[in-house]
Design an enzyme around this catalytic site. Structure first.
Site, short mmCIF file in Angstrom:
data_model
loop_
_atom_site.label_atom_id
_atom_site.label_comp_id
_atom_site.label_asym_id
_atom_site.label_seq_id
_atom_site.Cartn_x
_atom_site.Cartn_y
_atom_site.Cartn_z
N TYR A 57 -11.75 -9.09 2.97
CA TYR A 57 -11.40 -7.79 2.38
C TYR A 57 -12.39 -7.42 1.29
O TYR A 57 -13.11 -8.28 0.80
CB TYR A 57 -9.95 -7.73 1.93
CG TYR A 57 -9.49 -8.51 0.71
CD1 TYR A 57 -9.87 -8.15 -0.58
CD2 TYR A 57 -8.63 -9.58 0.85
CE1 TYR A 57 -9.41 -8.83 -1.69
CE2 TYR A 57 -8.16 -10.28 -0.26
CZ TYR A 57 -8.56 -9.90 -1.53
OH TYR A 57 -8.10 -10.57 -2.63
N PHE A 58 -12.45 -6.11 0.99
CA PHE A 58 -13.51 -5.52 0.15
C PHE A 58 -14.89 -5.75 0.78
O PHE A 58 -15.83 -6.18 0.10
CB PHE A 58 -13.51 -6.09 -1.28
CG PHE A 58 -12.32 -5.74 -2.12
CD1 PHE A 58 -11.67 -4.52 -1.97
CD2 PHE A 58 -11.85 -6.62 -3.09
CE1 PHE A 58 -10.58 -4.19 -2.77
CE2 PHE A 58 -10.75 -6.30 -3.89
CZ PHE A 58 -10.12 -5.08 -3.73
N PRO A 59 -15.05 -5.50 2.10
CA PRO A 59 -16.35 -5.77 2.73
C PRO A 59 -17.49 -4.95 2.12
O PRO A 59 -18.65 -5.37 2.16
CB PRO A 59 -16.12 -5.40 4.20
CG PRO A 59 -14.93 -4.48 4.19
CD PRO A 59 -14.07 -4.96 3.06
N TYR B 121 0.86 -1.19 0.00
CA TYR B 121 0.00 0.00 0.00
C TYR B 121 0.90 1.24 0.00
O TYR B 121 1.51 1.59 1.00
CB TYR B 121 -0.96 0.02 1.20
CG TYR B 121 -1.85 -1.21 1.31
CD1 TYR B 121 -2.05 -2.04 0.21
CD2 TYR B 121 -2.46 -1.53 2.50
CE1 TYR B 121 -2.85 -3.17 0.30
CE2 TYR B 121 -3.27 -2.66 2.61
CZ TYR B 121 -3.44 -3.47 1.51
OH TYR B 121 -4.22 -4.59 1.61
N SER C 232 -3.06 -14.78 3.10
CA SER C 232 -4.07 -14.04 2.33
C SER C 232 -4.01 -14.48 0.88
O SER C 232 -2.92 -14.71 0.35
CB SER C 232 -3.78 -12.54 2.46
OG SER C 232 -4.68 -11.80 1.68
N ASN C 233 -5.18 -14.57 0.27
CA ASN C 233 -5.28 -14.97 -1.15
C ASN C 233 -4.75 -16.38 -1.39
O ASN C 233 -4.23 -16.67 -2.47
CB ASN C 233 -4.56 -13.94 -2.04
CG ASN C 233 -5.16 -12.56 -1.90
OD1 ASN C 233 -6.33 -12.36 -2.21
ND2 ASN C 233 -4.39 -11.60 -1.40
N LYS D 30 -24.79 3.90 -1.31
CA LYS D 30 -24.80 5.31 -1.71
C LYS D 30 -24.86 5.52 -3.23
O LYS D 30 -25.04 6.62 -3.69
CB LYS D 30 -23.58 6.03 -1.15
CG LYS D 30 -22.26 5.57 -1.73
CD LYS D 30 -21.13 6.34 -1.08
CE LYS D 30 -19.79 5.77 -1.49
NZ LYS D 30 -18.69 6.43 -0.83
N GLN E 232 -7.11 -14.12 5.38
CA GLN E 232 -7.77 -12.94 4.80
C GLN E 232 -8.02 -13.22 3.32
O GLN E 232 -7.14 -13.71 2.61
CB GLN E 232 -6.89 -11.69 4.97
CG GLN E 232 -7.59 -10.44 4.47
CD GLN E 232 -6.85 -9.13 4.72
OE1 GLN E 232 -6.73 -8.30 3.84
NE2 GLN E 232 -6.34 -8.93 5.94
N SER F 154 -15.93 -2.37 -2.52
CA SER F 154 -15.37 -1.09 -2.97
C SER F 154 -16.40 0.05 -2.95
O SER F 154 -16.36 0.94 -3.78
CB SER F 154 -14.75 -1.22 -4.36
OG SER F 154 -13.78 -2.23 -4.35
#
Ligand code: NAP
Length: 311
Positions: free
Chosen positions: A204-206, A58, A156-157, A215, A176, A209
Protein backbone atom coordinates in the site's frame (compact mmCIF):
# COMPACT_ATOMS: atom_id res chain seq x y z
CA UNK A 1 -2.82 -7.62 -20.99
CA UNK A 2 -3.01 -10.93 -19.17
CA UNK A 3 -4.72 -11.84 -15.91
CA UNK A 4 -2.58 -13.30 -13.13
CA UNK A 5 -3.48 -15.55 -10.21
CA UNK A 6 -2.69 -13.98 -6.85
CA UNK A 7 -0.26 -16.42 -5.20
CA UNK A 8 -1.73 -18.49 -2.40
CA UNK A 9 -5.28 -17.91 -3.74
CA UNK A 10 -7.58 -18.79 -6.62
CA UNK A 11 -8.18 -15.11 -7.41
CA UNK A 12 -7.53 -14.16 -11.04
CA UNK A 13 -7.13 -10.45 -11.71
CA UNK A 14 -5.38 -7.92 -13.92
CA UNK A 15 -2.19 -6.80 -12.16
CA UNK A 16 -3.20 -3.14 -11.78
CA UNK A 17 -5.93 -2.87 -9.15
CA UNK A 18 -7.61 0.06 -7.43
CA UNK A 19 -7.12 1.39 -3.92
CA UNK A 20 -10.43 2.92 -2.88
CA UNK A 21 -9.67 4.95 0.22
CA UNK A 22 -10.67 8.08 -1.71
CA UNK A 23 -14.05 6.53 -2.65
CA UNK A 24 -16.46 7.87 -0.04
CA UNK A 25 -13.31 8.67 1.88
CA UNK A 26 -14.34 12.06 3.14
CA UNK A 27 -12.59 11.27 6.40
CA UNK A 28 -9.25 11.47 4.58
CA UNK A 29 -10.16 13.61 1.56
CA UNK A 30 -12.94 16.10 2.43
CA UNK A 31 -13.11 17.51 -1.11
CA UNK A 32 -14.04 14.25 -2.81
CA UNK A 33 -17.77 13.72 -3.18
CA UNK A 34 -19.65 10.42 -3.22
CA UNK A 35 -20.48 11.05 -6.87
CA UNK A 36 -16.78 11.44 -7.71
CA UNK A 37 -16.20 8.07 -6.00
CA UNK A 38 -18.91 6.46 -8.15
CA UNK A 39 -17.28 7.93 -11.22
CA UNK A 40 -13.89 6.38 -10.27
CA UNK A 41 -15.49 2.98 -9.89
CA UNK A 42 -17.37 3.19 -13.19
CA UNK A 43 -14.13 4.17 -14.90
CA UNK A 44 -12.36 1.22 -13.26
CA UNK A 45 -15.08 -1.12 -14.57
CA UNK A 46 -14.81 0.33 -18.06
CA UNK A 47 -11.02 -0.25 -18.24
CA UNK A 48 -11.30 -3.70 -16.57
CA UNK A 49 -9.43 -2.66 -13.44
CA UNK A 50 -10.88 -5.59 -11.58
CA UNK A 51 -9.18 -5.87 -8.18
CA UNK A 52 -10.68 -3.35 -5.73
CA UNK A 53 -9.25 -2.78 -2.29
CA UNK A 54 -11.54 -1.28 0.35
CA UNK A 55 -12.01 -1.39 4.15
CA UNK A 56 -14.57 -0.73 6.86
CA UNK A 57 -12.64 2.35 7.93
CA UNK A 58 -12.62 4.09 4.50
CA UNK A 59 -15.41 6.56 4.97
CA UNK A 60 -15.87 4.86 7.48
CA UNK A 61 -18.24 2.39 5.79
CA UNK A 62 -18.92 4.76 2.90
CA UNK A 63 -16.32 3.28 0.51
CA UNK A 64 -17.87 -0.18 0.86
CA UNK A 65 -21.39 1.25 0.53
CA UNK A 66 -20.59 3.13 -2.67
CA UNK A 67 -18.85 0.08 -4.13
CA UNK A 68 -21.95 -1.96 -3.30
CA UNK A 69 -24.23 0.60 -4.96
CA UNK A 70 -22.18 0.82 -8.15
CA UNK A 71 -21.76 -2.94 -8.53
CA UNK A 72 -25.46 -3.53 -7.92
CA UNK A 73 -26.54 -0.81 -10.37
CA UNK A 74 -24.22 -2.15 -13.07
CA UNK A 75 -24.86 -5.84 -12.18
CA UNK A 76 -21.09 -6.09 -12.07
CA UNK A 77 -20.31 -7.99 -8.87
CA UNK A 78 -18.82 -10.87 -10.85
CA UNK A 79 -16.63 -8.52 -12.89
CA UNK A 80 -14.49 -7.60 -9.89
CA UNK A 81 -12.50 -9.27 -7.15
CA UNK A 82 -13.23 -7.48 -3.88
CA UNK A 83 -10.82 -7.16 -0.98
CA UNK A 84 -11.94 -5.60 2.29
CA UNK A 85 -10.57 -5.27 5.82
CA UNK A 86 -11.65 -4.81 9.41
CA UNK A 87 -10.19 -4.31 12.87
CA UNK A 88 -11.16 -0.72 13.75
CA UNK A 89 -13.73 -0.49 16.52
CA UNK A 90 -15.22 2.80 17.62
CA UNK A 91 -15.61 2.98 21.38
CA UNK A 92 -16.40 5.75 23.88
CA UNK A 93 -12.66 6.01 24.53
CA UNK A 94 -11.81 6.36 20.85
CA UNK A 95 -10.85 3.94 18.08
CA UNK A 96 -9.24 0.64 19.05
CA UNK A 97 -8.22 -2.44 17.05
CA UNK A 98 -10.14 -5.63 17.65
CA UNK A 99 -9.18 -9.05 16.24
CA UNK A 100 -11.52 -11.12 18.41
CA UNK A 101 -12.97 -13.99 16.33
CA UNK A 102 -16.58 -12.87 16.99
CA UNK A 103 -15.75 -9.28 16.08
CA UNK A 104 -14.10 -10.33 12.79
CA UNK A 105 -16.92 -12.67 11.78
CA UNK A 106 -19.50 -9.96 12.47
CA UNK A 107 -17.34 -7.45 10.56
CA UNK A 108 -17.32 -9.72 7.48
CA UNK A 109 -21.11 -10.03 7.66
CA UNK A 110 -21.54 -6.25 7.87
CA UNK A 111 -19.04 -5.66 5.04
CA UNK A 112 -21.02 -8.05 2.83
CA UNK A 113 -24.22 -6.11 3.54
CA UNK A 114 -22.59 -2.80 2.61
CA UNK A 115 -20.99 -4.33 -0.48
CA UNK A 116 -24.32 -5.97 -1.42
CA UNK A 117 -22.67 -9.34 -1.94
CA UNK A 118 -22.88 -12.81 -0.43
CA UNK A 119 -19.14 -13.44 -0.56
CA UNK A 120 -15.94 -11.42 -0.25
CA UNK A 121 -12.97 -12.53 -2.31
CA UNK A 122 -10.21 -11.50 0.09
CA UNK A 123 -10.68 -10.38 3.68
CA UNK A 124 -7.84 -8.88 5.71
CA UNK A 125 -7.37 -8.26 9.39
CA UNK A 126 -6.60 -4.56 8.91
CA UNK A 127 -4.39 -4.04 11.98
CA UNK A 128 -3.24 -6.37 14.77
CA UNK A 129 -4.75 -5.88 18.23
CA UNK A 130 -2.74 -6.45 21.37
CA UNK A 131 -4.75 -9.26 22.93
CA UNK A 132 -6.03 -11.82 20.46
CA UNK A 133 -3.69 -14.69 19.57
CA UNK A 134 -3.14 -14.12 15.89
CA UNK A 135 -3.81 -17.76 14.89
CA UNK A 136 -7.23 -17.51 16.61
CA UNK A 137 -8.08 -14.36 14.66
CA UNK A 138 -7.08 -16.01 11.38
CA UNK A 139 -8.89 -19.20 12.47
CA UNK A 140 -12.15 -17.20 12.58
CA UNK A 141 -11.60 -16.16 8.96
CA UNK A 142 -10.68 -19.73 8.02
CA UNK A 143 -14.10 -20.89 9.27
CA UNK A 144 -15.70 -18.37 6.89
CA UNK A 145 -13.44 -19.51 4.07
CA UNK A 146 -14.50 -23.11 4.57
CA UNK A 147 -18.14 -21.99 4.26
CA UNK A 148 -17.38 -20.12 1.02
CA UNK A 149 -18.15 -16.73 2.60
CA UNK A 150 -14.65 -15.45 1.89
CA UNK A 151 -12.26 -16.86 -0.69
CA UNK A 152 -8.89 -15.82 0.71
CA UNK A 153 -7.40 -14.56 3.97
CA UNK A 154 -5.11 -11.57 4.43
CA UNK A 155 -3.36 -9.72 7.21
CA UNK A 156 -2.22 -6.12 7.11
CA UNK A 157 0.21 -4.07 9.21
CA UNK A 158 1.43 -7.23 10.96
CA UNK A 159 5.06 -7.53 12.08
CA UNK A 160 7.02 -10.57 10.88
CA UNK A 161 6.49 -12.17 14.30
CA UNK A 162 2.73 -11.55 14.20
CA UNK A 163 2.59 -12.88 10.64
CA UNK A 164 4.32 -16.12 11.67
CA UNK A 165 1.90 -16.50 14.59
CA UNK A 166 -1.08 -15.73 12.37
CA UNK A 167 0.07 -18.34 9.86
CA UNK A 168 0.69 -21.06 12.44
CA UNK A 169 -1.88 -23.30 10.72
CA UNK A 170 -0.96 -22.19 7.21
CA UNK A 171 -4.16 -20.18 6.63
CA UNK A 172 -2.75 -16.77 5.60
CA UNK A 173 -2.76 -16.20 1.84
CA UNK A 174 -1.96 -12.50 1.37
CA UNK A 175 -0.04 -9.84 3.29
CA UNK A 176 -0.61 -6.11 2.82
CA UNK A 177 1.79 -3.50 4.16
CA UNK A 178 3.36 -0.11 3.51
CA UNK A 179 5.87 -0.51 0.70
CA UNK A 180 7.12 1.60 -2.16
CA UNK A 181 10.42 2.64 -3.73
CA UNK A 182 10.98 5.11 -0.89
CA UNK A 183 9.89 2.79 1.95
CA UNK A 184 11.44 -0.62 1.52
CA UNK A 185 11.64 -2.06 5.02
CA UNK A 186 9.28 -4.92 4.11
CA UNK A 187 12.00 -6.40 1.89
CA UNK A 188 13.94 -7.31 5.02
CA UNK A 189 11.14 -7.85 7.52
CA UNK A 190 8.31 -9.57 5.63
CA UNK A 191 9.51 -10.73 2.21
CA UNK A 192 11.66 -13.67 3.40
CA UNK A 193 8.67 -15.25 5.19
CA UNK A 194 6.29 -14.43 2.31
CA UNK A 195 8.59 -16.09 -0.23
CA UNK A 196 9.17 -19.11 1.93
CA UNK A 197 5.41 -19.65 2.38
CA UNK A 198 4.30 -18.84 -1.19
CA UNK A 199 2.12 -15.91 -0.16
CA UNK A 200 1.44 -12.76 -2.12
CA UNK A 201 2.37 -9.26 -0.93
CA UNK A 202 0.16 -6.26 -1.76
CA UNK A 203 2.00 -2.96 -1.23
CA UNK A 204 0.00 0.00 0.00
CA UNK A 205 0.99 3.61 -0.74
CA UNK A 206 2.64 2.40 -4.00
CA UNK A 207 3.02 6.02 -5.14
CA UNK A 208 4.08 7.25 -1.68
CA UNK A 209 0.82 9.24 -1.74
CA UNK A 210 1.56 10.72 -5.19
CA UNK A 211 5.28 11.51 -4.74
CA UNK A 212 6.35 8.64 -6.99
CA UNK A 213 4.13 9.70 -9.89
CA UNK A 214 6.74 12.30 -10.82
CA UNK A 215 4.26 15.17 -10.94
CA UNK A 216 5.59 17.21 -8.03
CA UNK A 217 8.30 19.88 -8.22
CA UNK A 218 10.08 21.83 -5.45
CA UNK A 219 7.43 24.52 -5.97
CA UNK A 220 4.46 22.18 -5.34
CA UNK A 221 2.32 23.19 -2.36
CA UNK A 222 -0.54 21.32 -0.71
CA UNK A 223 -3.86 22.69 0.55
CA UNK A 224 -4.43 23.20 4.22
CA UNK A 225 -5.62 19.92 5.76
CA UNK A 226 -3.94 17.77 3.06
CA UNK A 227 -2.61 14.62 4.75
CA UNK A 228 0.71 14.98 2.92
CA UNK A 229 1.60 18.07 4.93
CA UNK A 230 2.28 15.77 7.89
CA UNK A 231 4.05 12.92 6.11
CA UNK A 232 7.83 12.62 6.69
CA UNK A 233 8.56 12.07 2.97
CA UNK A 234 7.07 15.49 2.21
CA UNK A 235 9.12 17.48 4.74
CA UNK A 236 12.12 19.80 4.20
CA UNK A 237 15.35 18.15 3.09
CA UNK A 238 13.73 14.72 2.78
CA UNK A 239 11.17 16.13 0.32
CA UNK A 240 13.94 17.70 -1.83
CA UNK A 241 15.94 14.47 -1.73
CA UNK A 242 12.90 12.42 -2.76
CA UNK A 243 12.10 14.76 -5.65
CA UNK A 244 15.68 14.46 -6.91
CA UNK A 245 15.46 10.66 -6.84
CA UNK A 246 12.11 10.59 -8.66
CA UNK A 247 13.53 13.02 -11.22
CA UNK A 248 16.06 10.39 -12.25
CA UNK A 249 13.21 8.12 -13.36
CA UNK A 250 12.10 10.65 -15.95
CA UNK A 251 14.72 9.74 -18.58
CA UNK A 252 13.95 6.03 -18.29
CA UNK A 253 10.22 6.71 -18.61
CA UNK A 254 10.72 8.97 -21.63
CA UNK A 255 12.89 6.35 -23.35
CA UNK A 256 10.15 3.78 -22.80
CA UNK A 257 7.42 6.17 -23.91
CA UNK A 258 5.57 5.87 -20.63
CA UNK A 259 5.00 7.98 -17.53
CA UNK A 260 7.02 7.84 -14.32
CA UNK A 261 3.91 6.50 -12.55
CA UNK A 262 3.73 3.57 -14.99
CA UNK A 263 7.41 2.78 -14.57
CA UNK A 264 7.05 2.67 -10.79
CA UNK A 265 4.05 0.31 -10.86
CA UNK A 266 5.73 -1.89 -13.47
CA UNK A 267 8.84 -2.14 -11.26
CA UNK A 268 6.81 -3.48 -8.32
CA UNK A 269 5.32 -6.14 -10.58
CA UNK A 270 8.79 -7.46 -11.40
CA UNK A 271 9.18 -8.53 -7.76
CA UNK A 272 8.46 -12.17 -7.05
CA UNK A 273 6.46 -11.28 -3.92
CA UNK A 274 4.09 -8.87 -5.71
CA UNK A 275 1.37 -10.03 -8.11
CA UNK A 276 -0.95 -7.02 -8.04
CA UNK A 277 -0.75 -3.34 -7.03
CA UNK A 278 -3.52 -1.10 -5.72
CA UNK A 279 -2.68 2.54 -6.50
CA UNK A 280 -5.24 5.00 -5.21
CA UNK A 281 -6.73 7.67 -7.46
CA UNK A 282 -8.49 10.99 -7.09
CA UNK A 283 -9.63 11.34 -10.69
CA UNK A 284 -11.01 8.96 -13.29
CA UNK A 285 -8.17 10.01 -15.61
CA UNK A 286 -5.61 8.70 -13.09
CA UNK A 287 -7.36 5.33 -13.10
CA UNK A 288 -7.29 5.13 -16.88
CA UNK A 289 -3.63 6.14 -16.88
CA UNK A 290 -2.54 3.69 -14.18
CA UNK A 291 -4.00 0.77 -16.11
CA UNK A 292 -1.42 1.46 -18.84
CA UNK A 293 1.34 0.38 -16.45
CA UNK A 294 0.32 -3.23 -17.12
CA UNK A 295 1.74 -2.86 -20.63
CA UNK A 296 5.17 -1.61 -19.52
CA UNK A 297 7.86 -4.29 -19.58
CA UNK A 298 11.20 -3.70 -17.88
CA UNK A 299 14.38 -5.50 -18.81
CA UNK A 300 16.89 -6.73 -16.26
CA UNK A 301 19.14 -3.67 -16.50
CA UNK A 302 16.21 -1.26 -16.07
CA UNK A 303 15.03 -3.20 -13.02
CA UNK A 304 18.50 -2.95 -11.48
CA UNK A 305 18.91 0.77 -12.27
CA UNK A 306 15.56 1.66 -10.67
CA UNK A 307 16.39 -0.52 -7.69
CA UNK A 308 19.75 1.15 -7.15
CA UNK A 309 18.40 4.70 -7.54
CA UNK A 310 16.21 4.11 -4.48
CA UNK A 311 18.48 1.87 -2.39
P1 NAP B 1 -0.92 5.96 -3.26
O1 NAP B 1 -1.49 4.87 -4.07
O2 NAP B 1 0.51 5.90 -2.90
O3 NAP B 1 -1.14 7.37 -3.97
C1 NAP B 1 -2.36 7.64 -4.59
C2 NAP B 1 -2.36 9.09 -5.04
O4 NAP B 1 -1.43 9.33 -6.09
C3 NAP B 1 -3.72 9.44 -5.64
O5 NAP B 1 -4.67 9.68 -4.65
C4 NAP B 1 -3.36 10.66 -6.46
O6 NAP B 1 -3.21 11.77 -5.56
C5 NAP B 1 -1.99 10.26 -7.02
N1 NAP B 1 -2.10 9.55 -8.31
C6 NAP B 1 -2.61 8.31 -8.55
N2 NAP B 1 -2.49 7.97 -9.85
C7 NAP B 1 -1.89 9.02 -10.46
C8 NAP B 1 -1.49 9.27 -11.80
N3 NAP B 1 -1.67 8.38 -12.77
N4 NAP B 1 -0.91 10.45 -12.08
C9 NAP B 1 -0.70 11.36 -11.11
N5 NAP B 1 -1.05 11.20 -9.82
C10 NAP B 1 -1.64 10.02 -9.49
O7 NAP B 1 -1.73 6.16 -1.87
P2 NAP B 1 -3.16 5.65 -1.35
O8 NAP B 1 -4.21 5.82 -2.37
O9 NAP B 1 -3.36 6.29 -0.05
O10 NAP B 1 -2.92 4.09 -1.12
C11 NAP B 1 -3.33 3.12 -2.07
C12 NAP B 1 -4.33 2.18 -1.48
O11 NAP B 1 -3.70 1.38 -0.47
C13 NAP B 1 -5.49 2.86 -0.72
O12 NAP B 1 -6.48 3.36 -1.57
C14 NAP B 1 -5.97 1.73 0.15
O13 NAP B 1 -6.82 0.88 -0.61
C15 NAP B 1 -4.67 1.01 0.50
N6 NAP B 1 -4.15 1.38 1.84
C16 NAP B 1 -4.11 0.41 2.80
C17 NAP B 1 -3.62 0.69 4.07
C18 NAP B 1 -3.59 -0.40 5.11
O14 NAP B 1 -3.42 -0.08 6.31
N7 NAP B 1 -3.75 -1.66 4.74
C19 NAP B 1 -3.13 1.97 4.39
C20 NAP B 1 -3.16 2.94 3.39
C21 NAP B 1 -3.65 2.63 2.11
P3 NAP B 1 -3.33 13.31 -5.95
O15 NAP B 1 -4.19 13.43 -7.15
O16 NAP B 1 -3.87 13.98 -4.73
O17 NAP B 1 -1.92 13.73 -6.20
Amino acid sequence: MKKITIKGTELDVFPIGLGTNAVGGQKYYPNITDEAGREFLRKALSVEMDFWDTAFTYGPKRSEEIIGEVLAADKARHNVVLASKAAHQFTEDGTVYNNHPDFLQEAVKESMERLQTDFIDLFYIHFPDEDTPKYEAVGALQELKEKGIIRAIGVSNFSAKQLAEANQDGYVDVVQDHYNLLTRGAEETLFPYINEHNMSFVPYFPFASGLLTGKYTPETTFDEGDLRLNKPDFQGGKWQENLAKVDKLRDIATAKNCEVAHLVLAWYLTRNEIDVVIPGAKTAAQIESNMKAAEVELDESEIIVIDSLFR
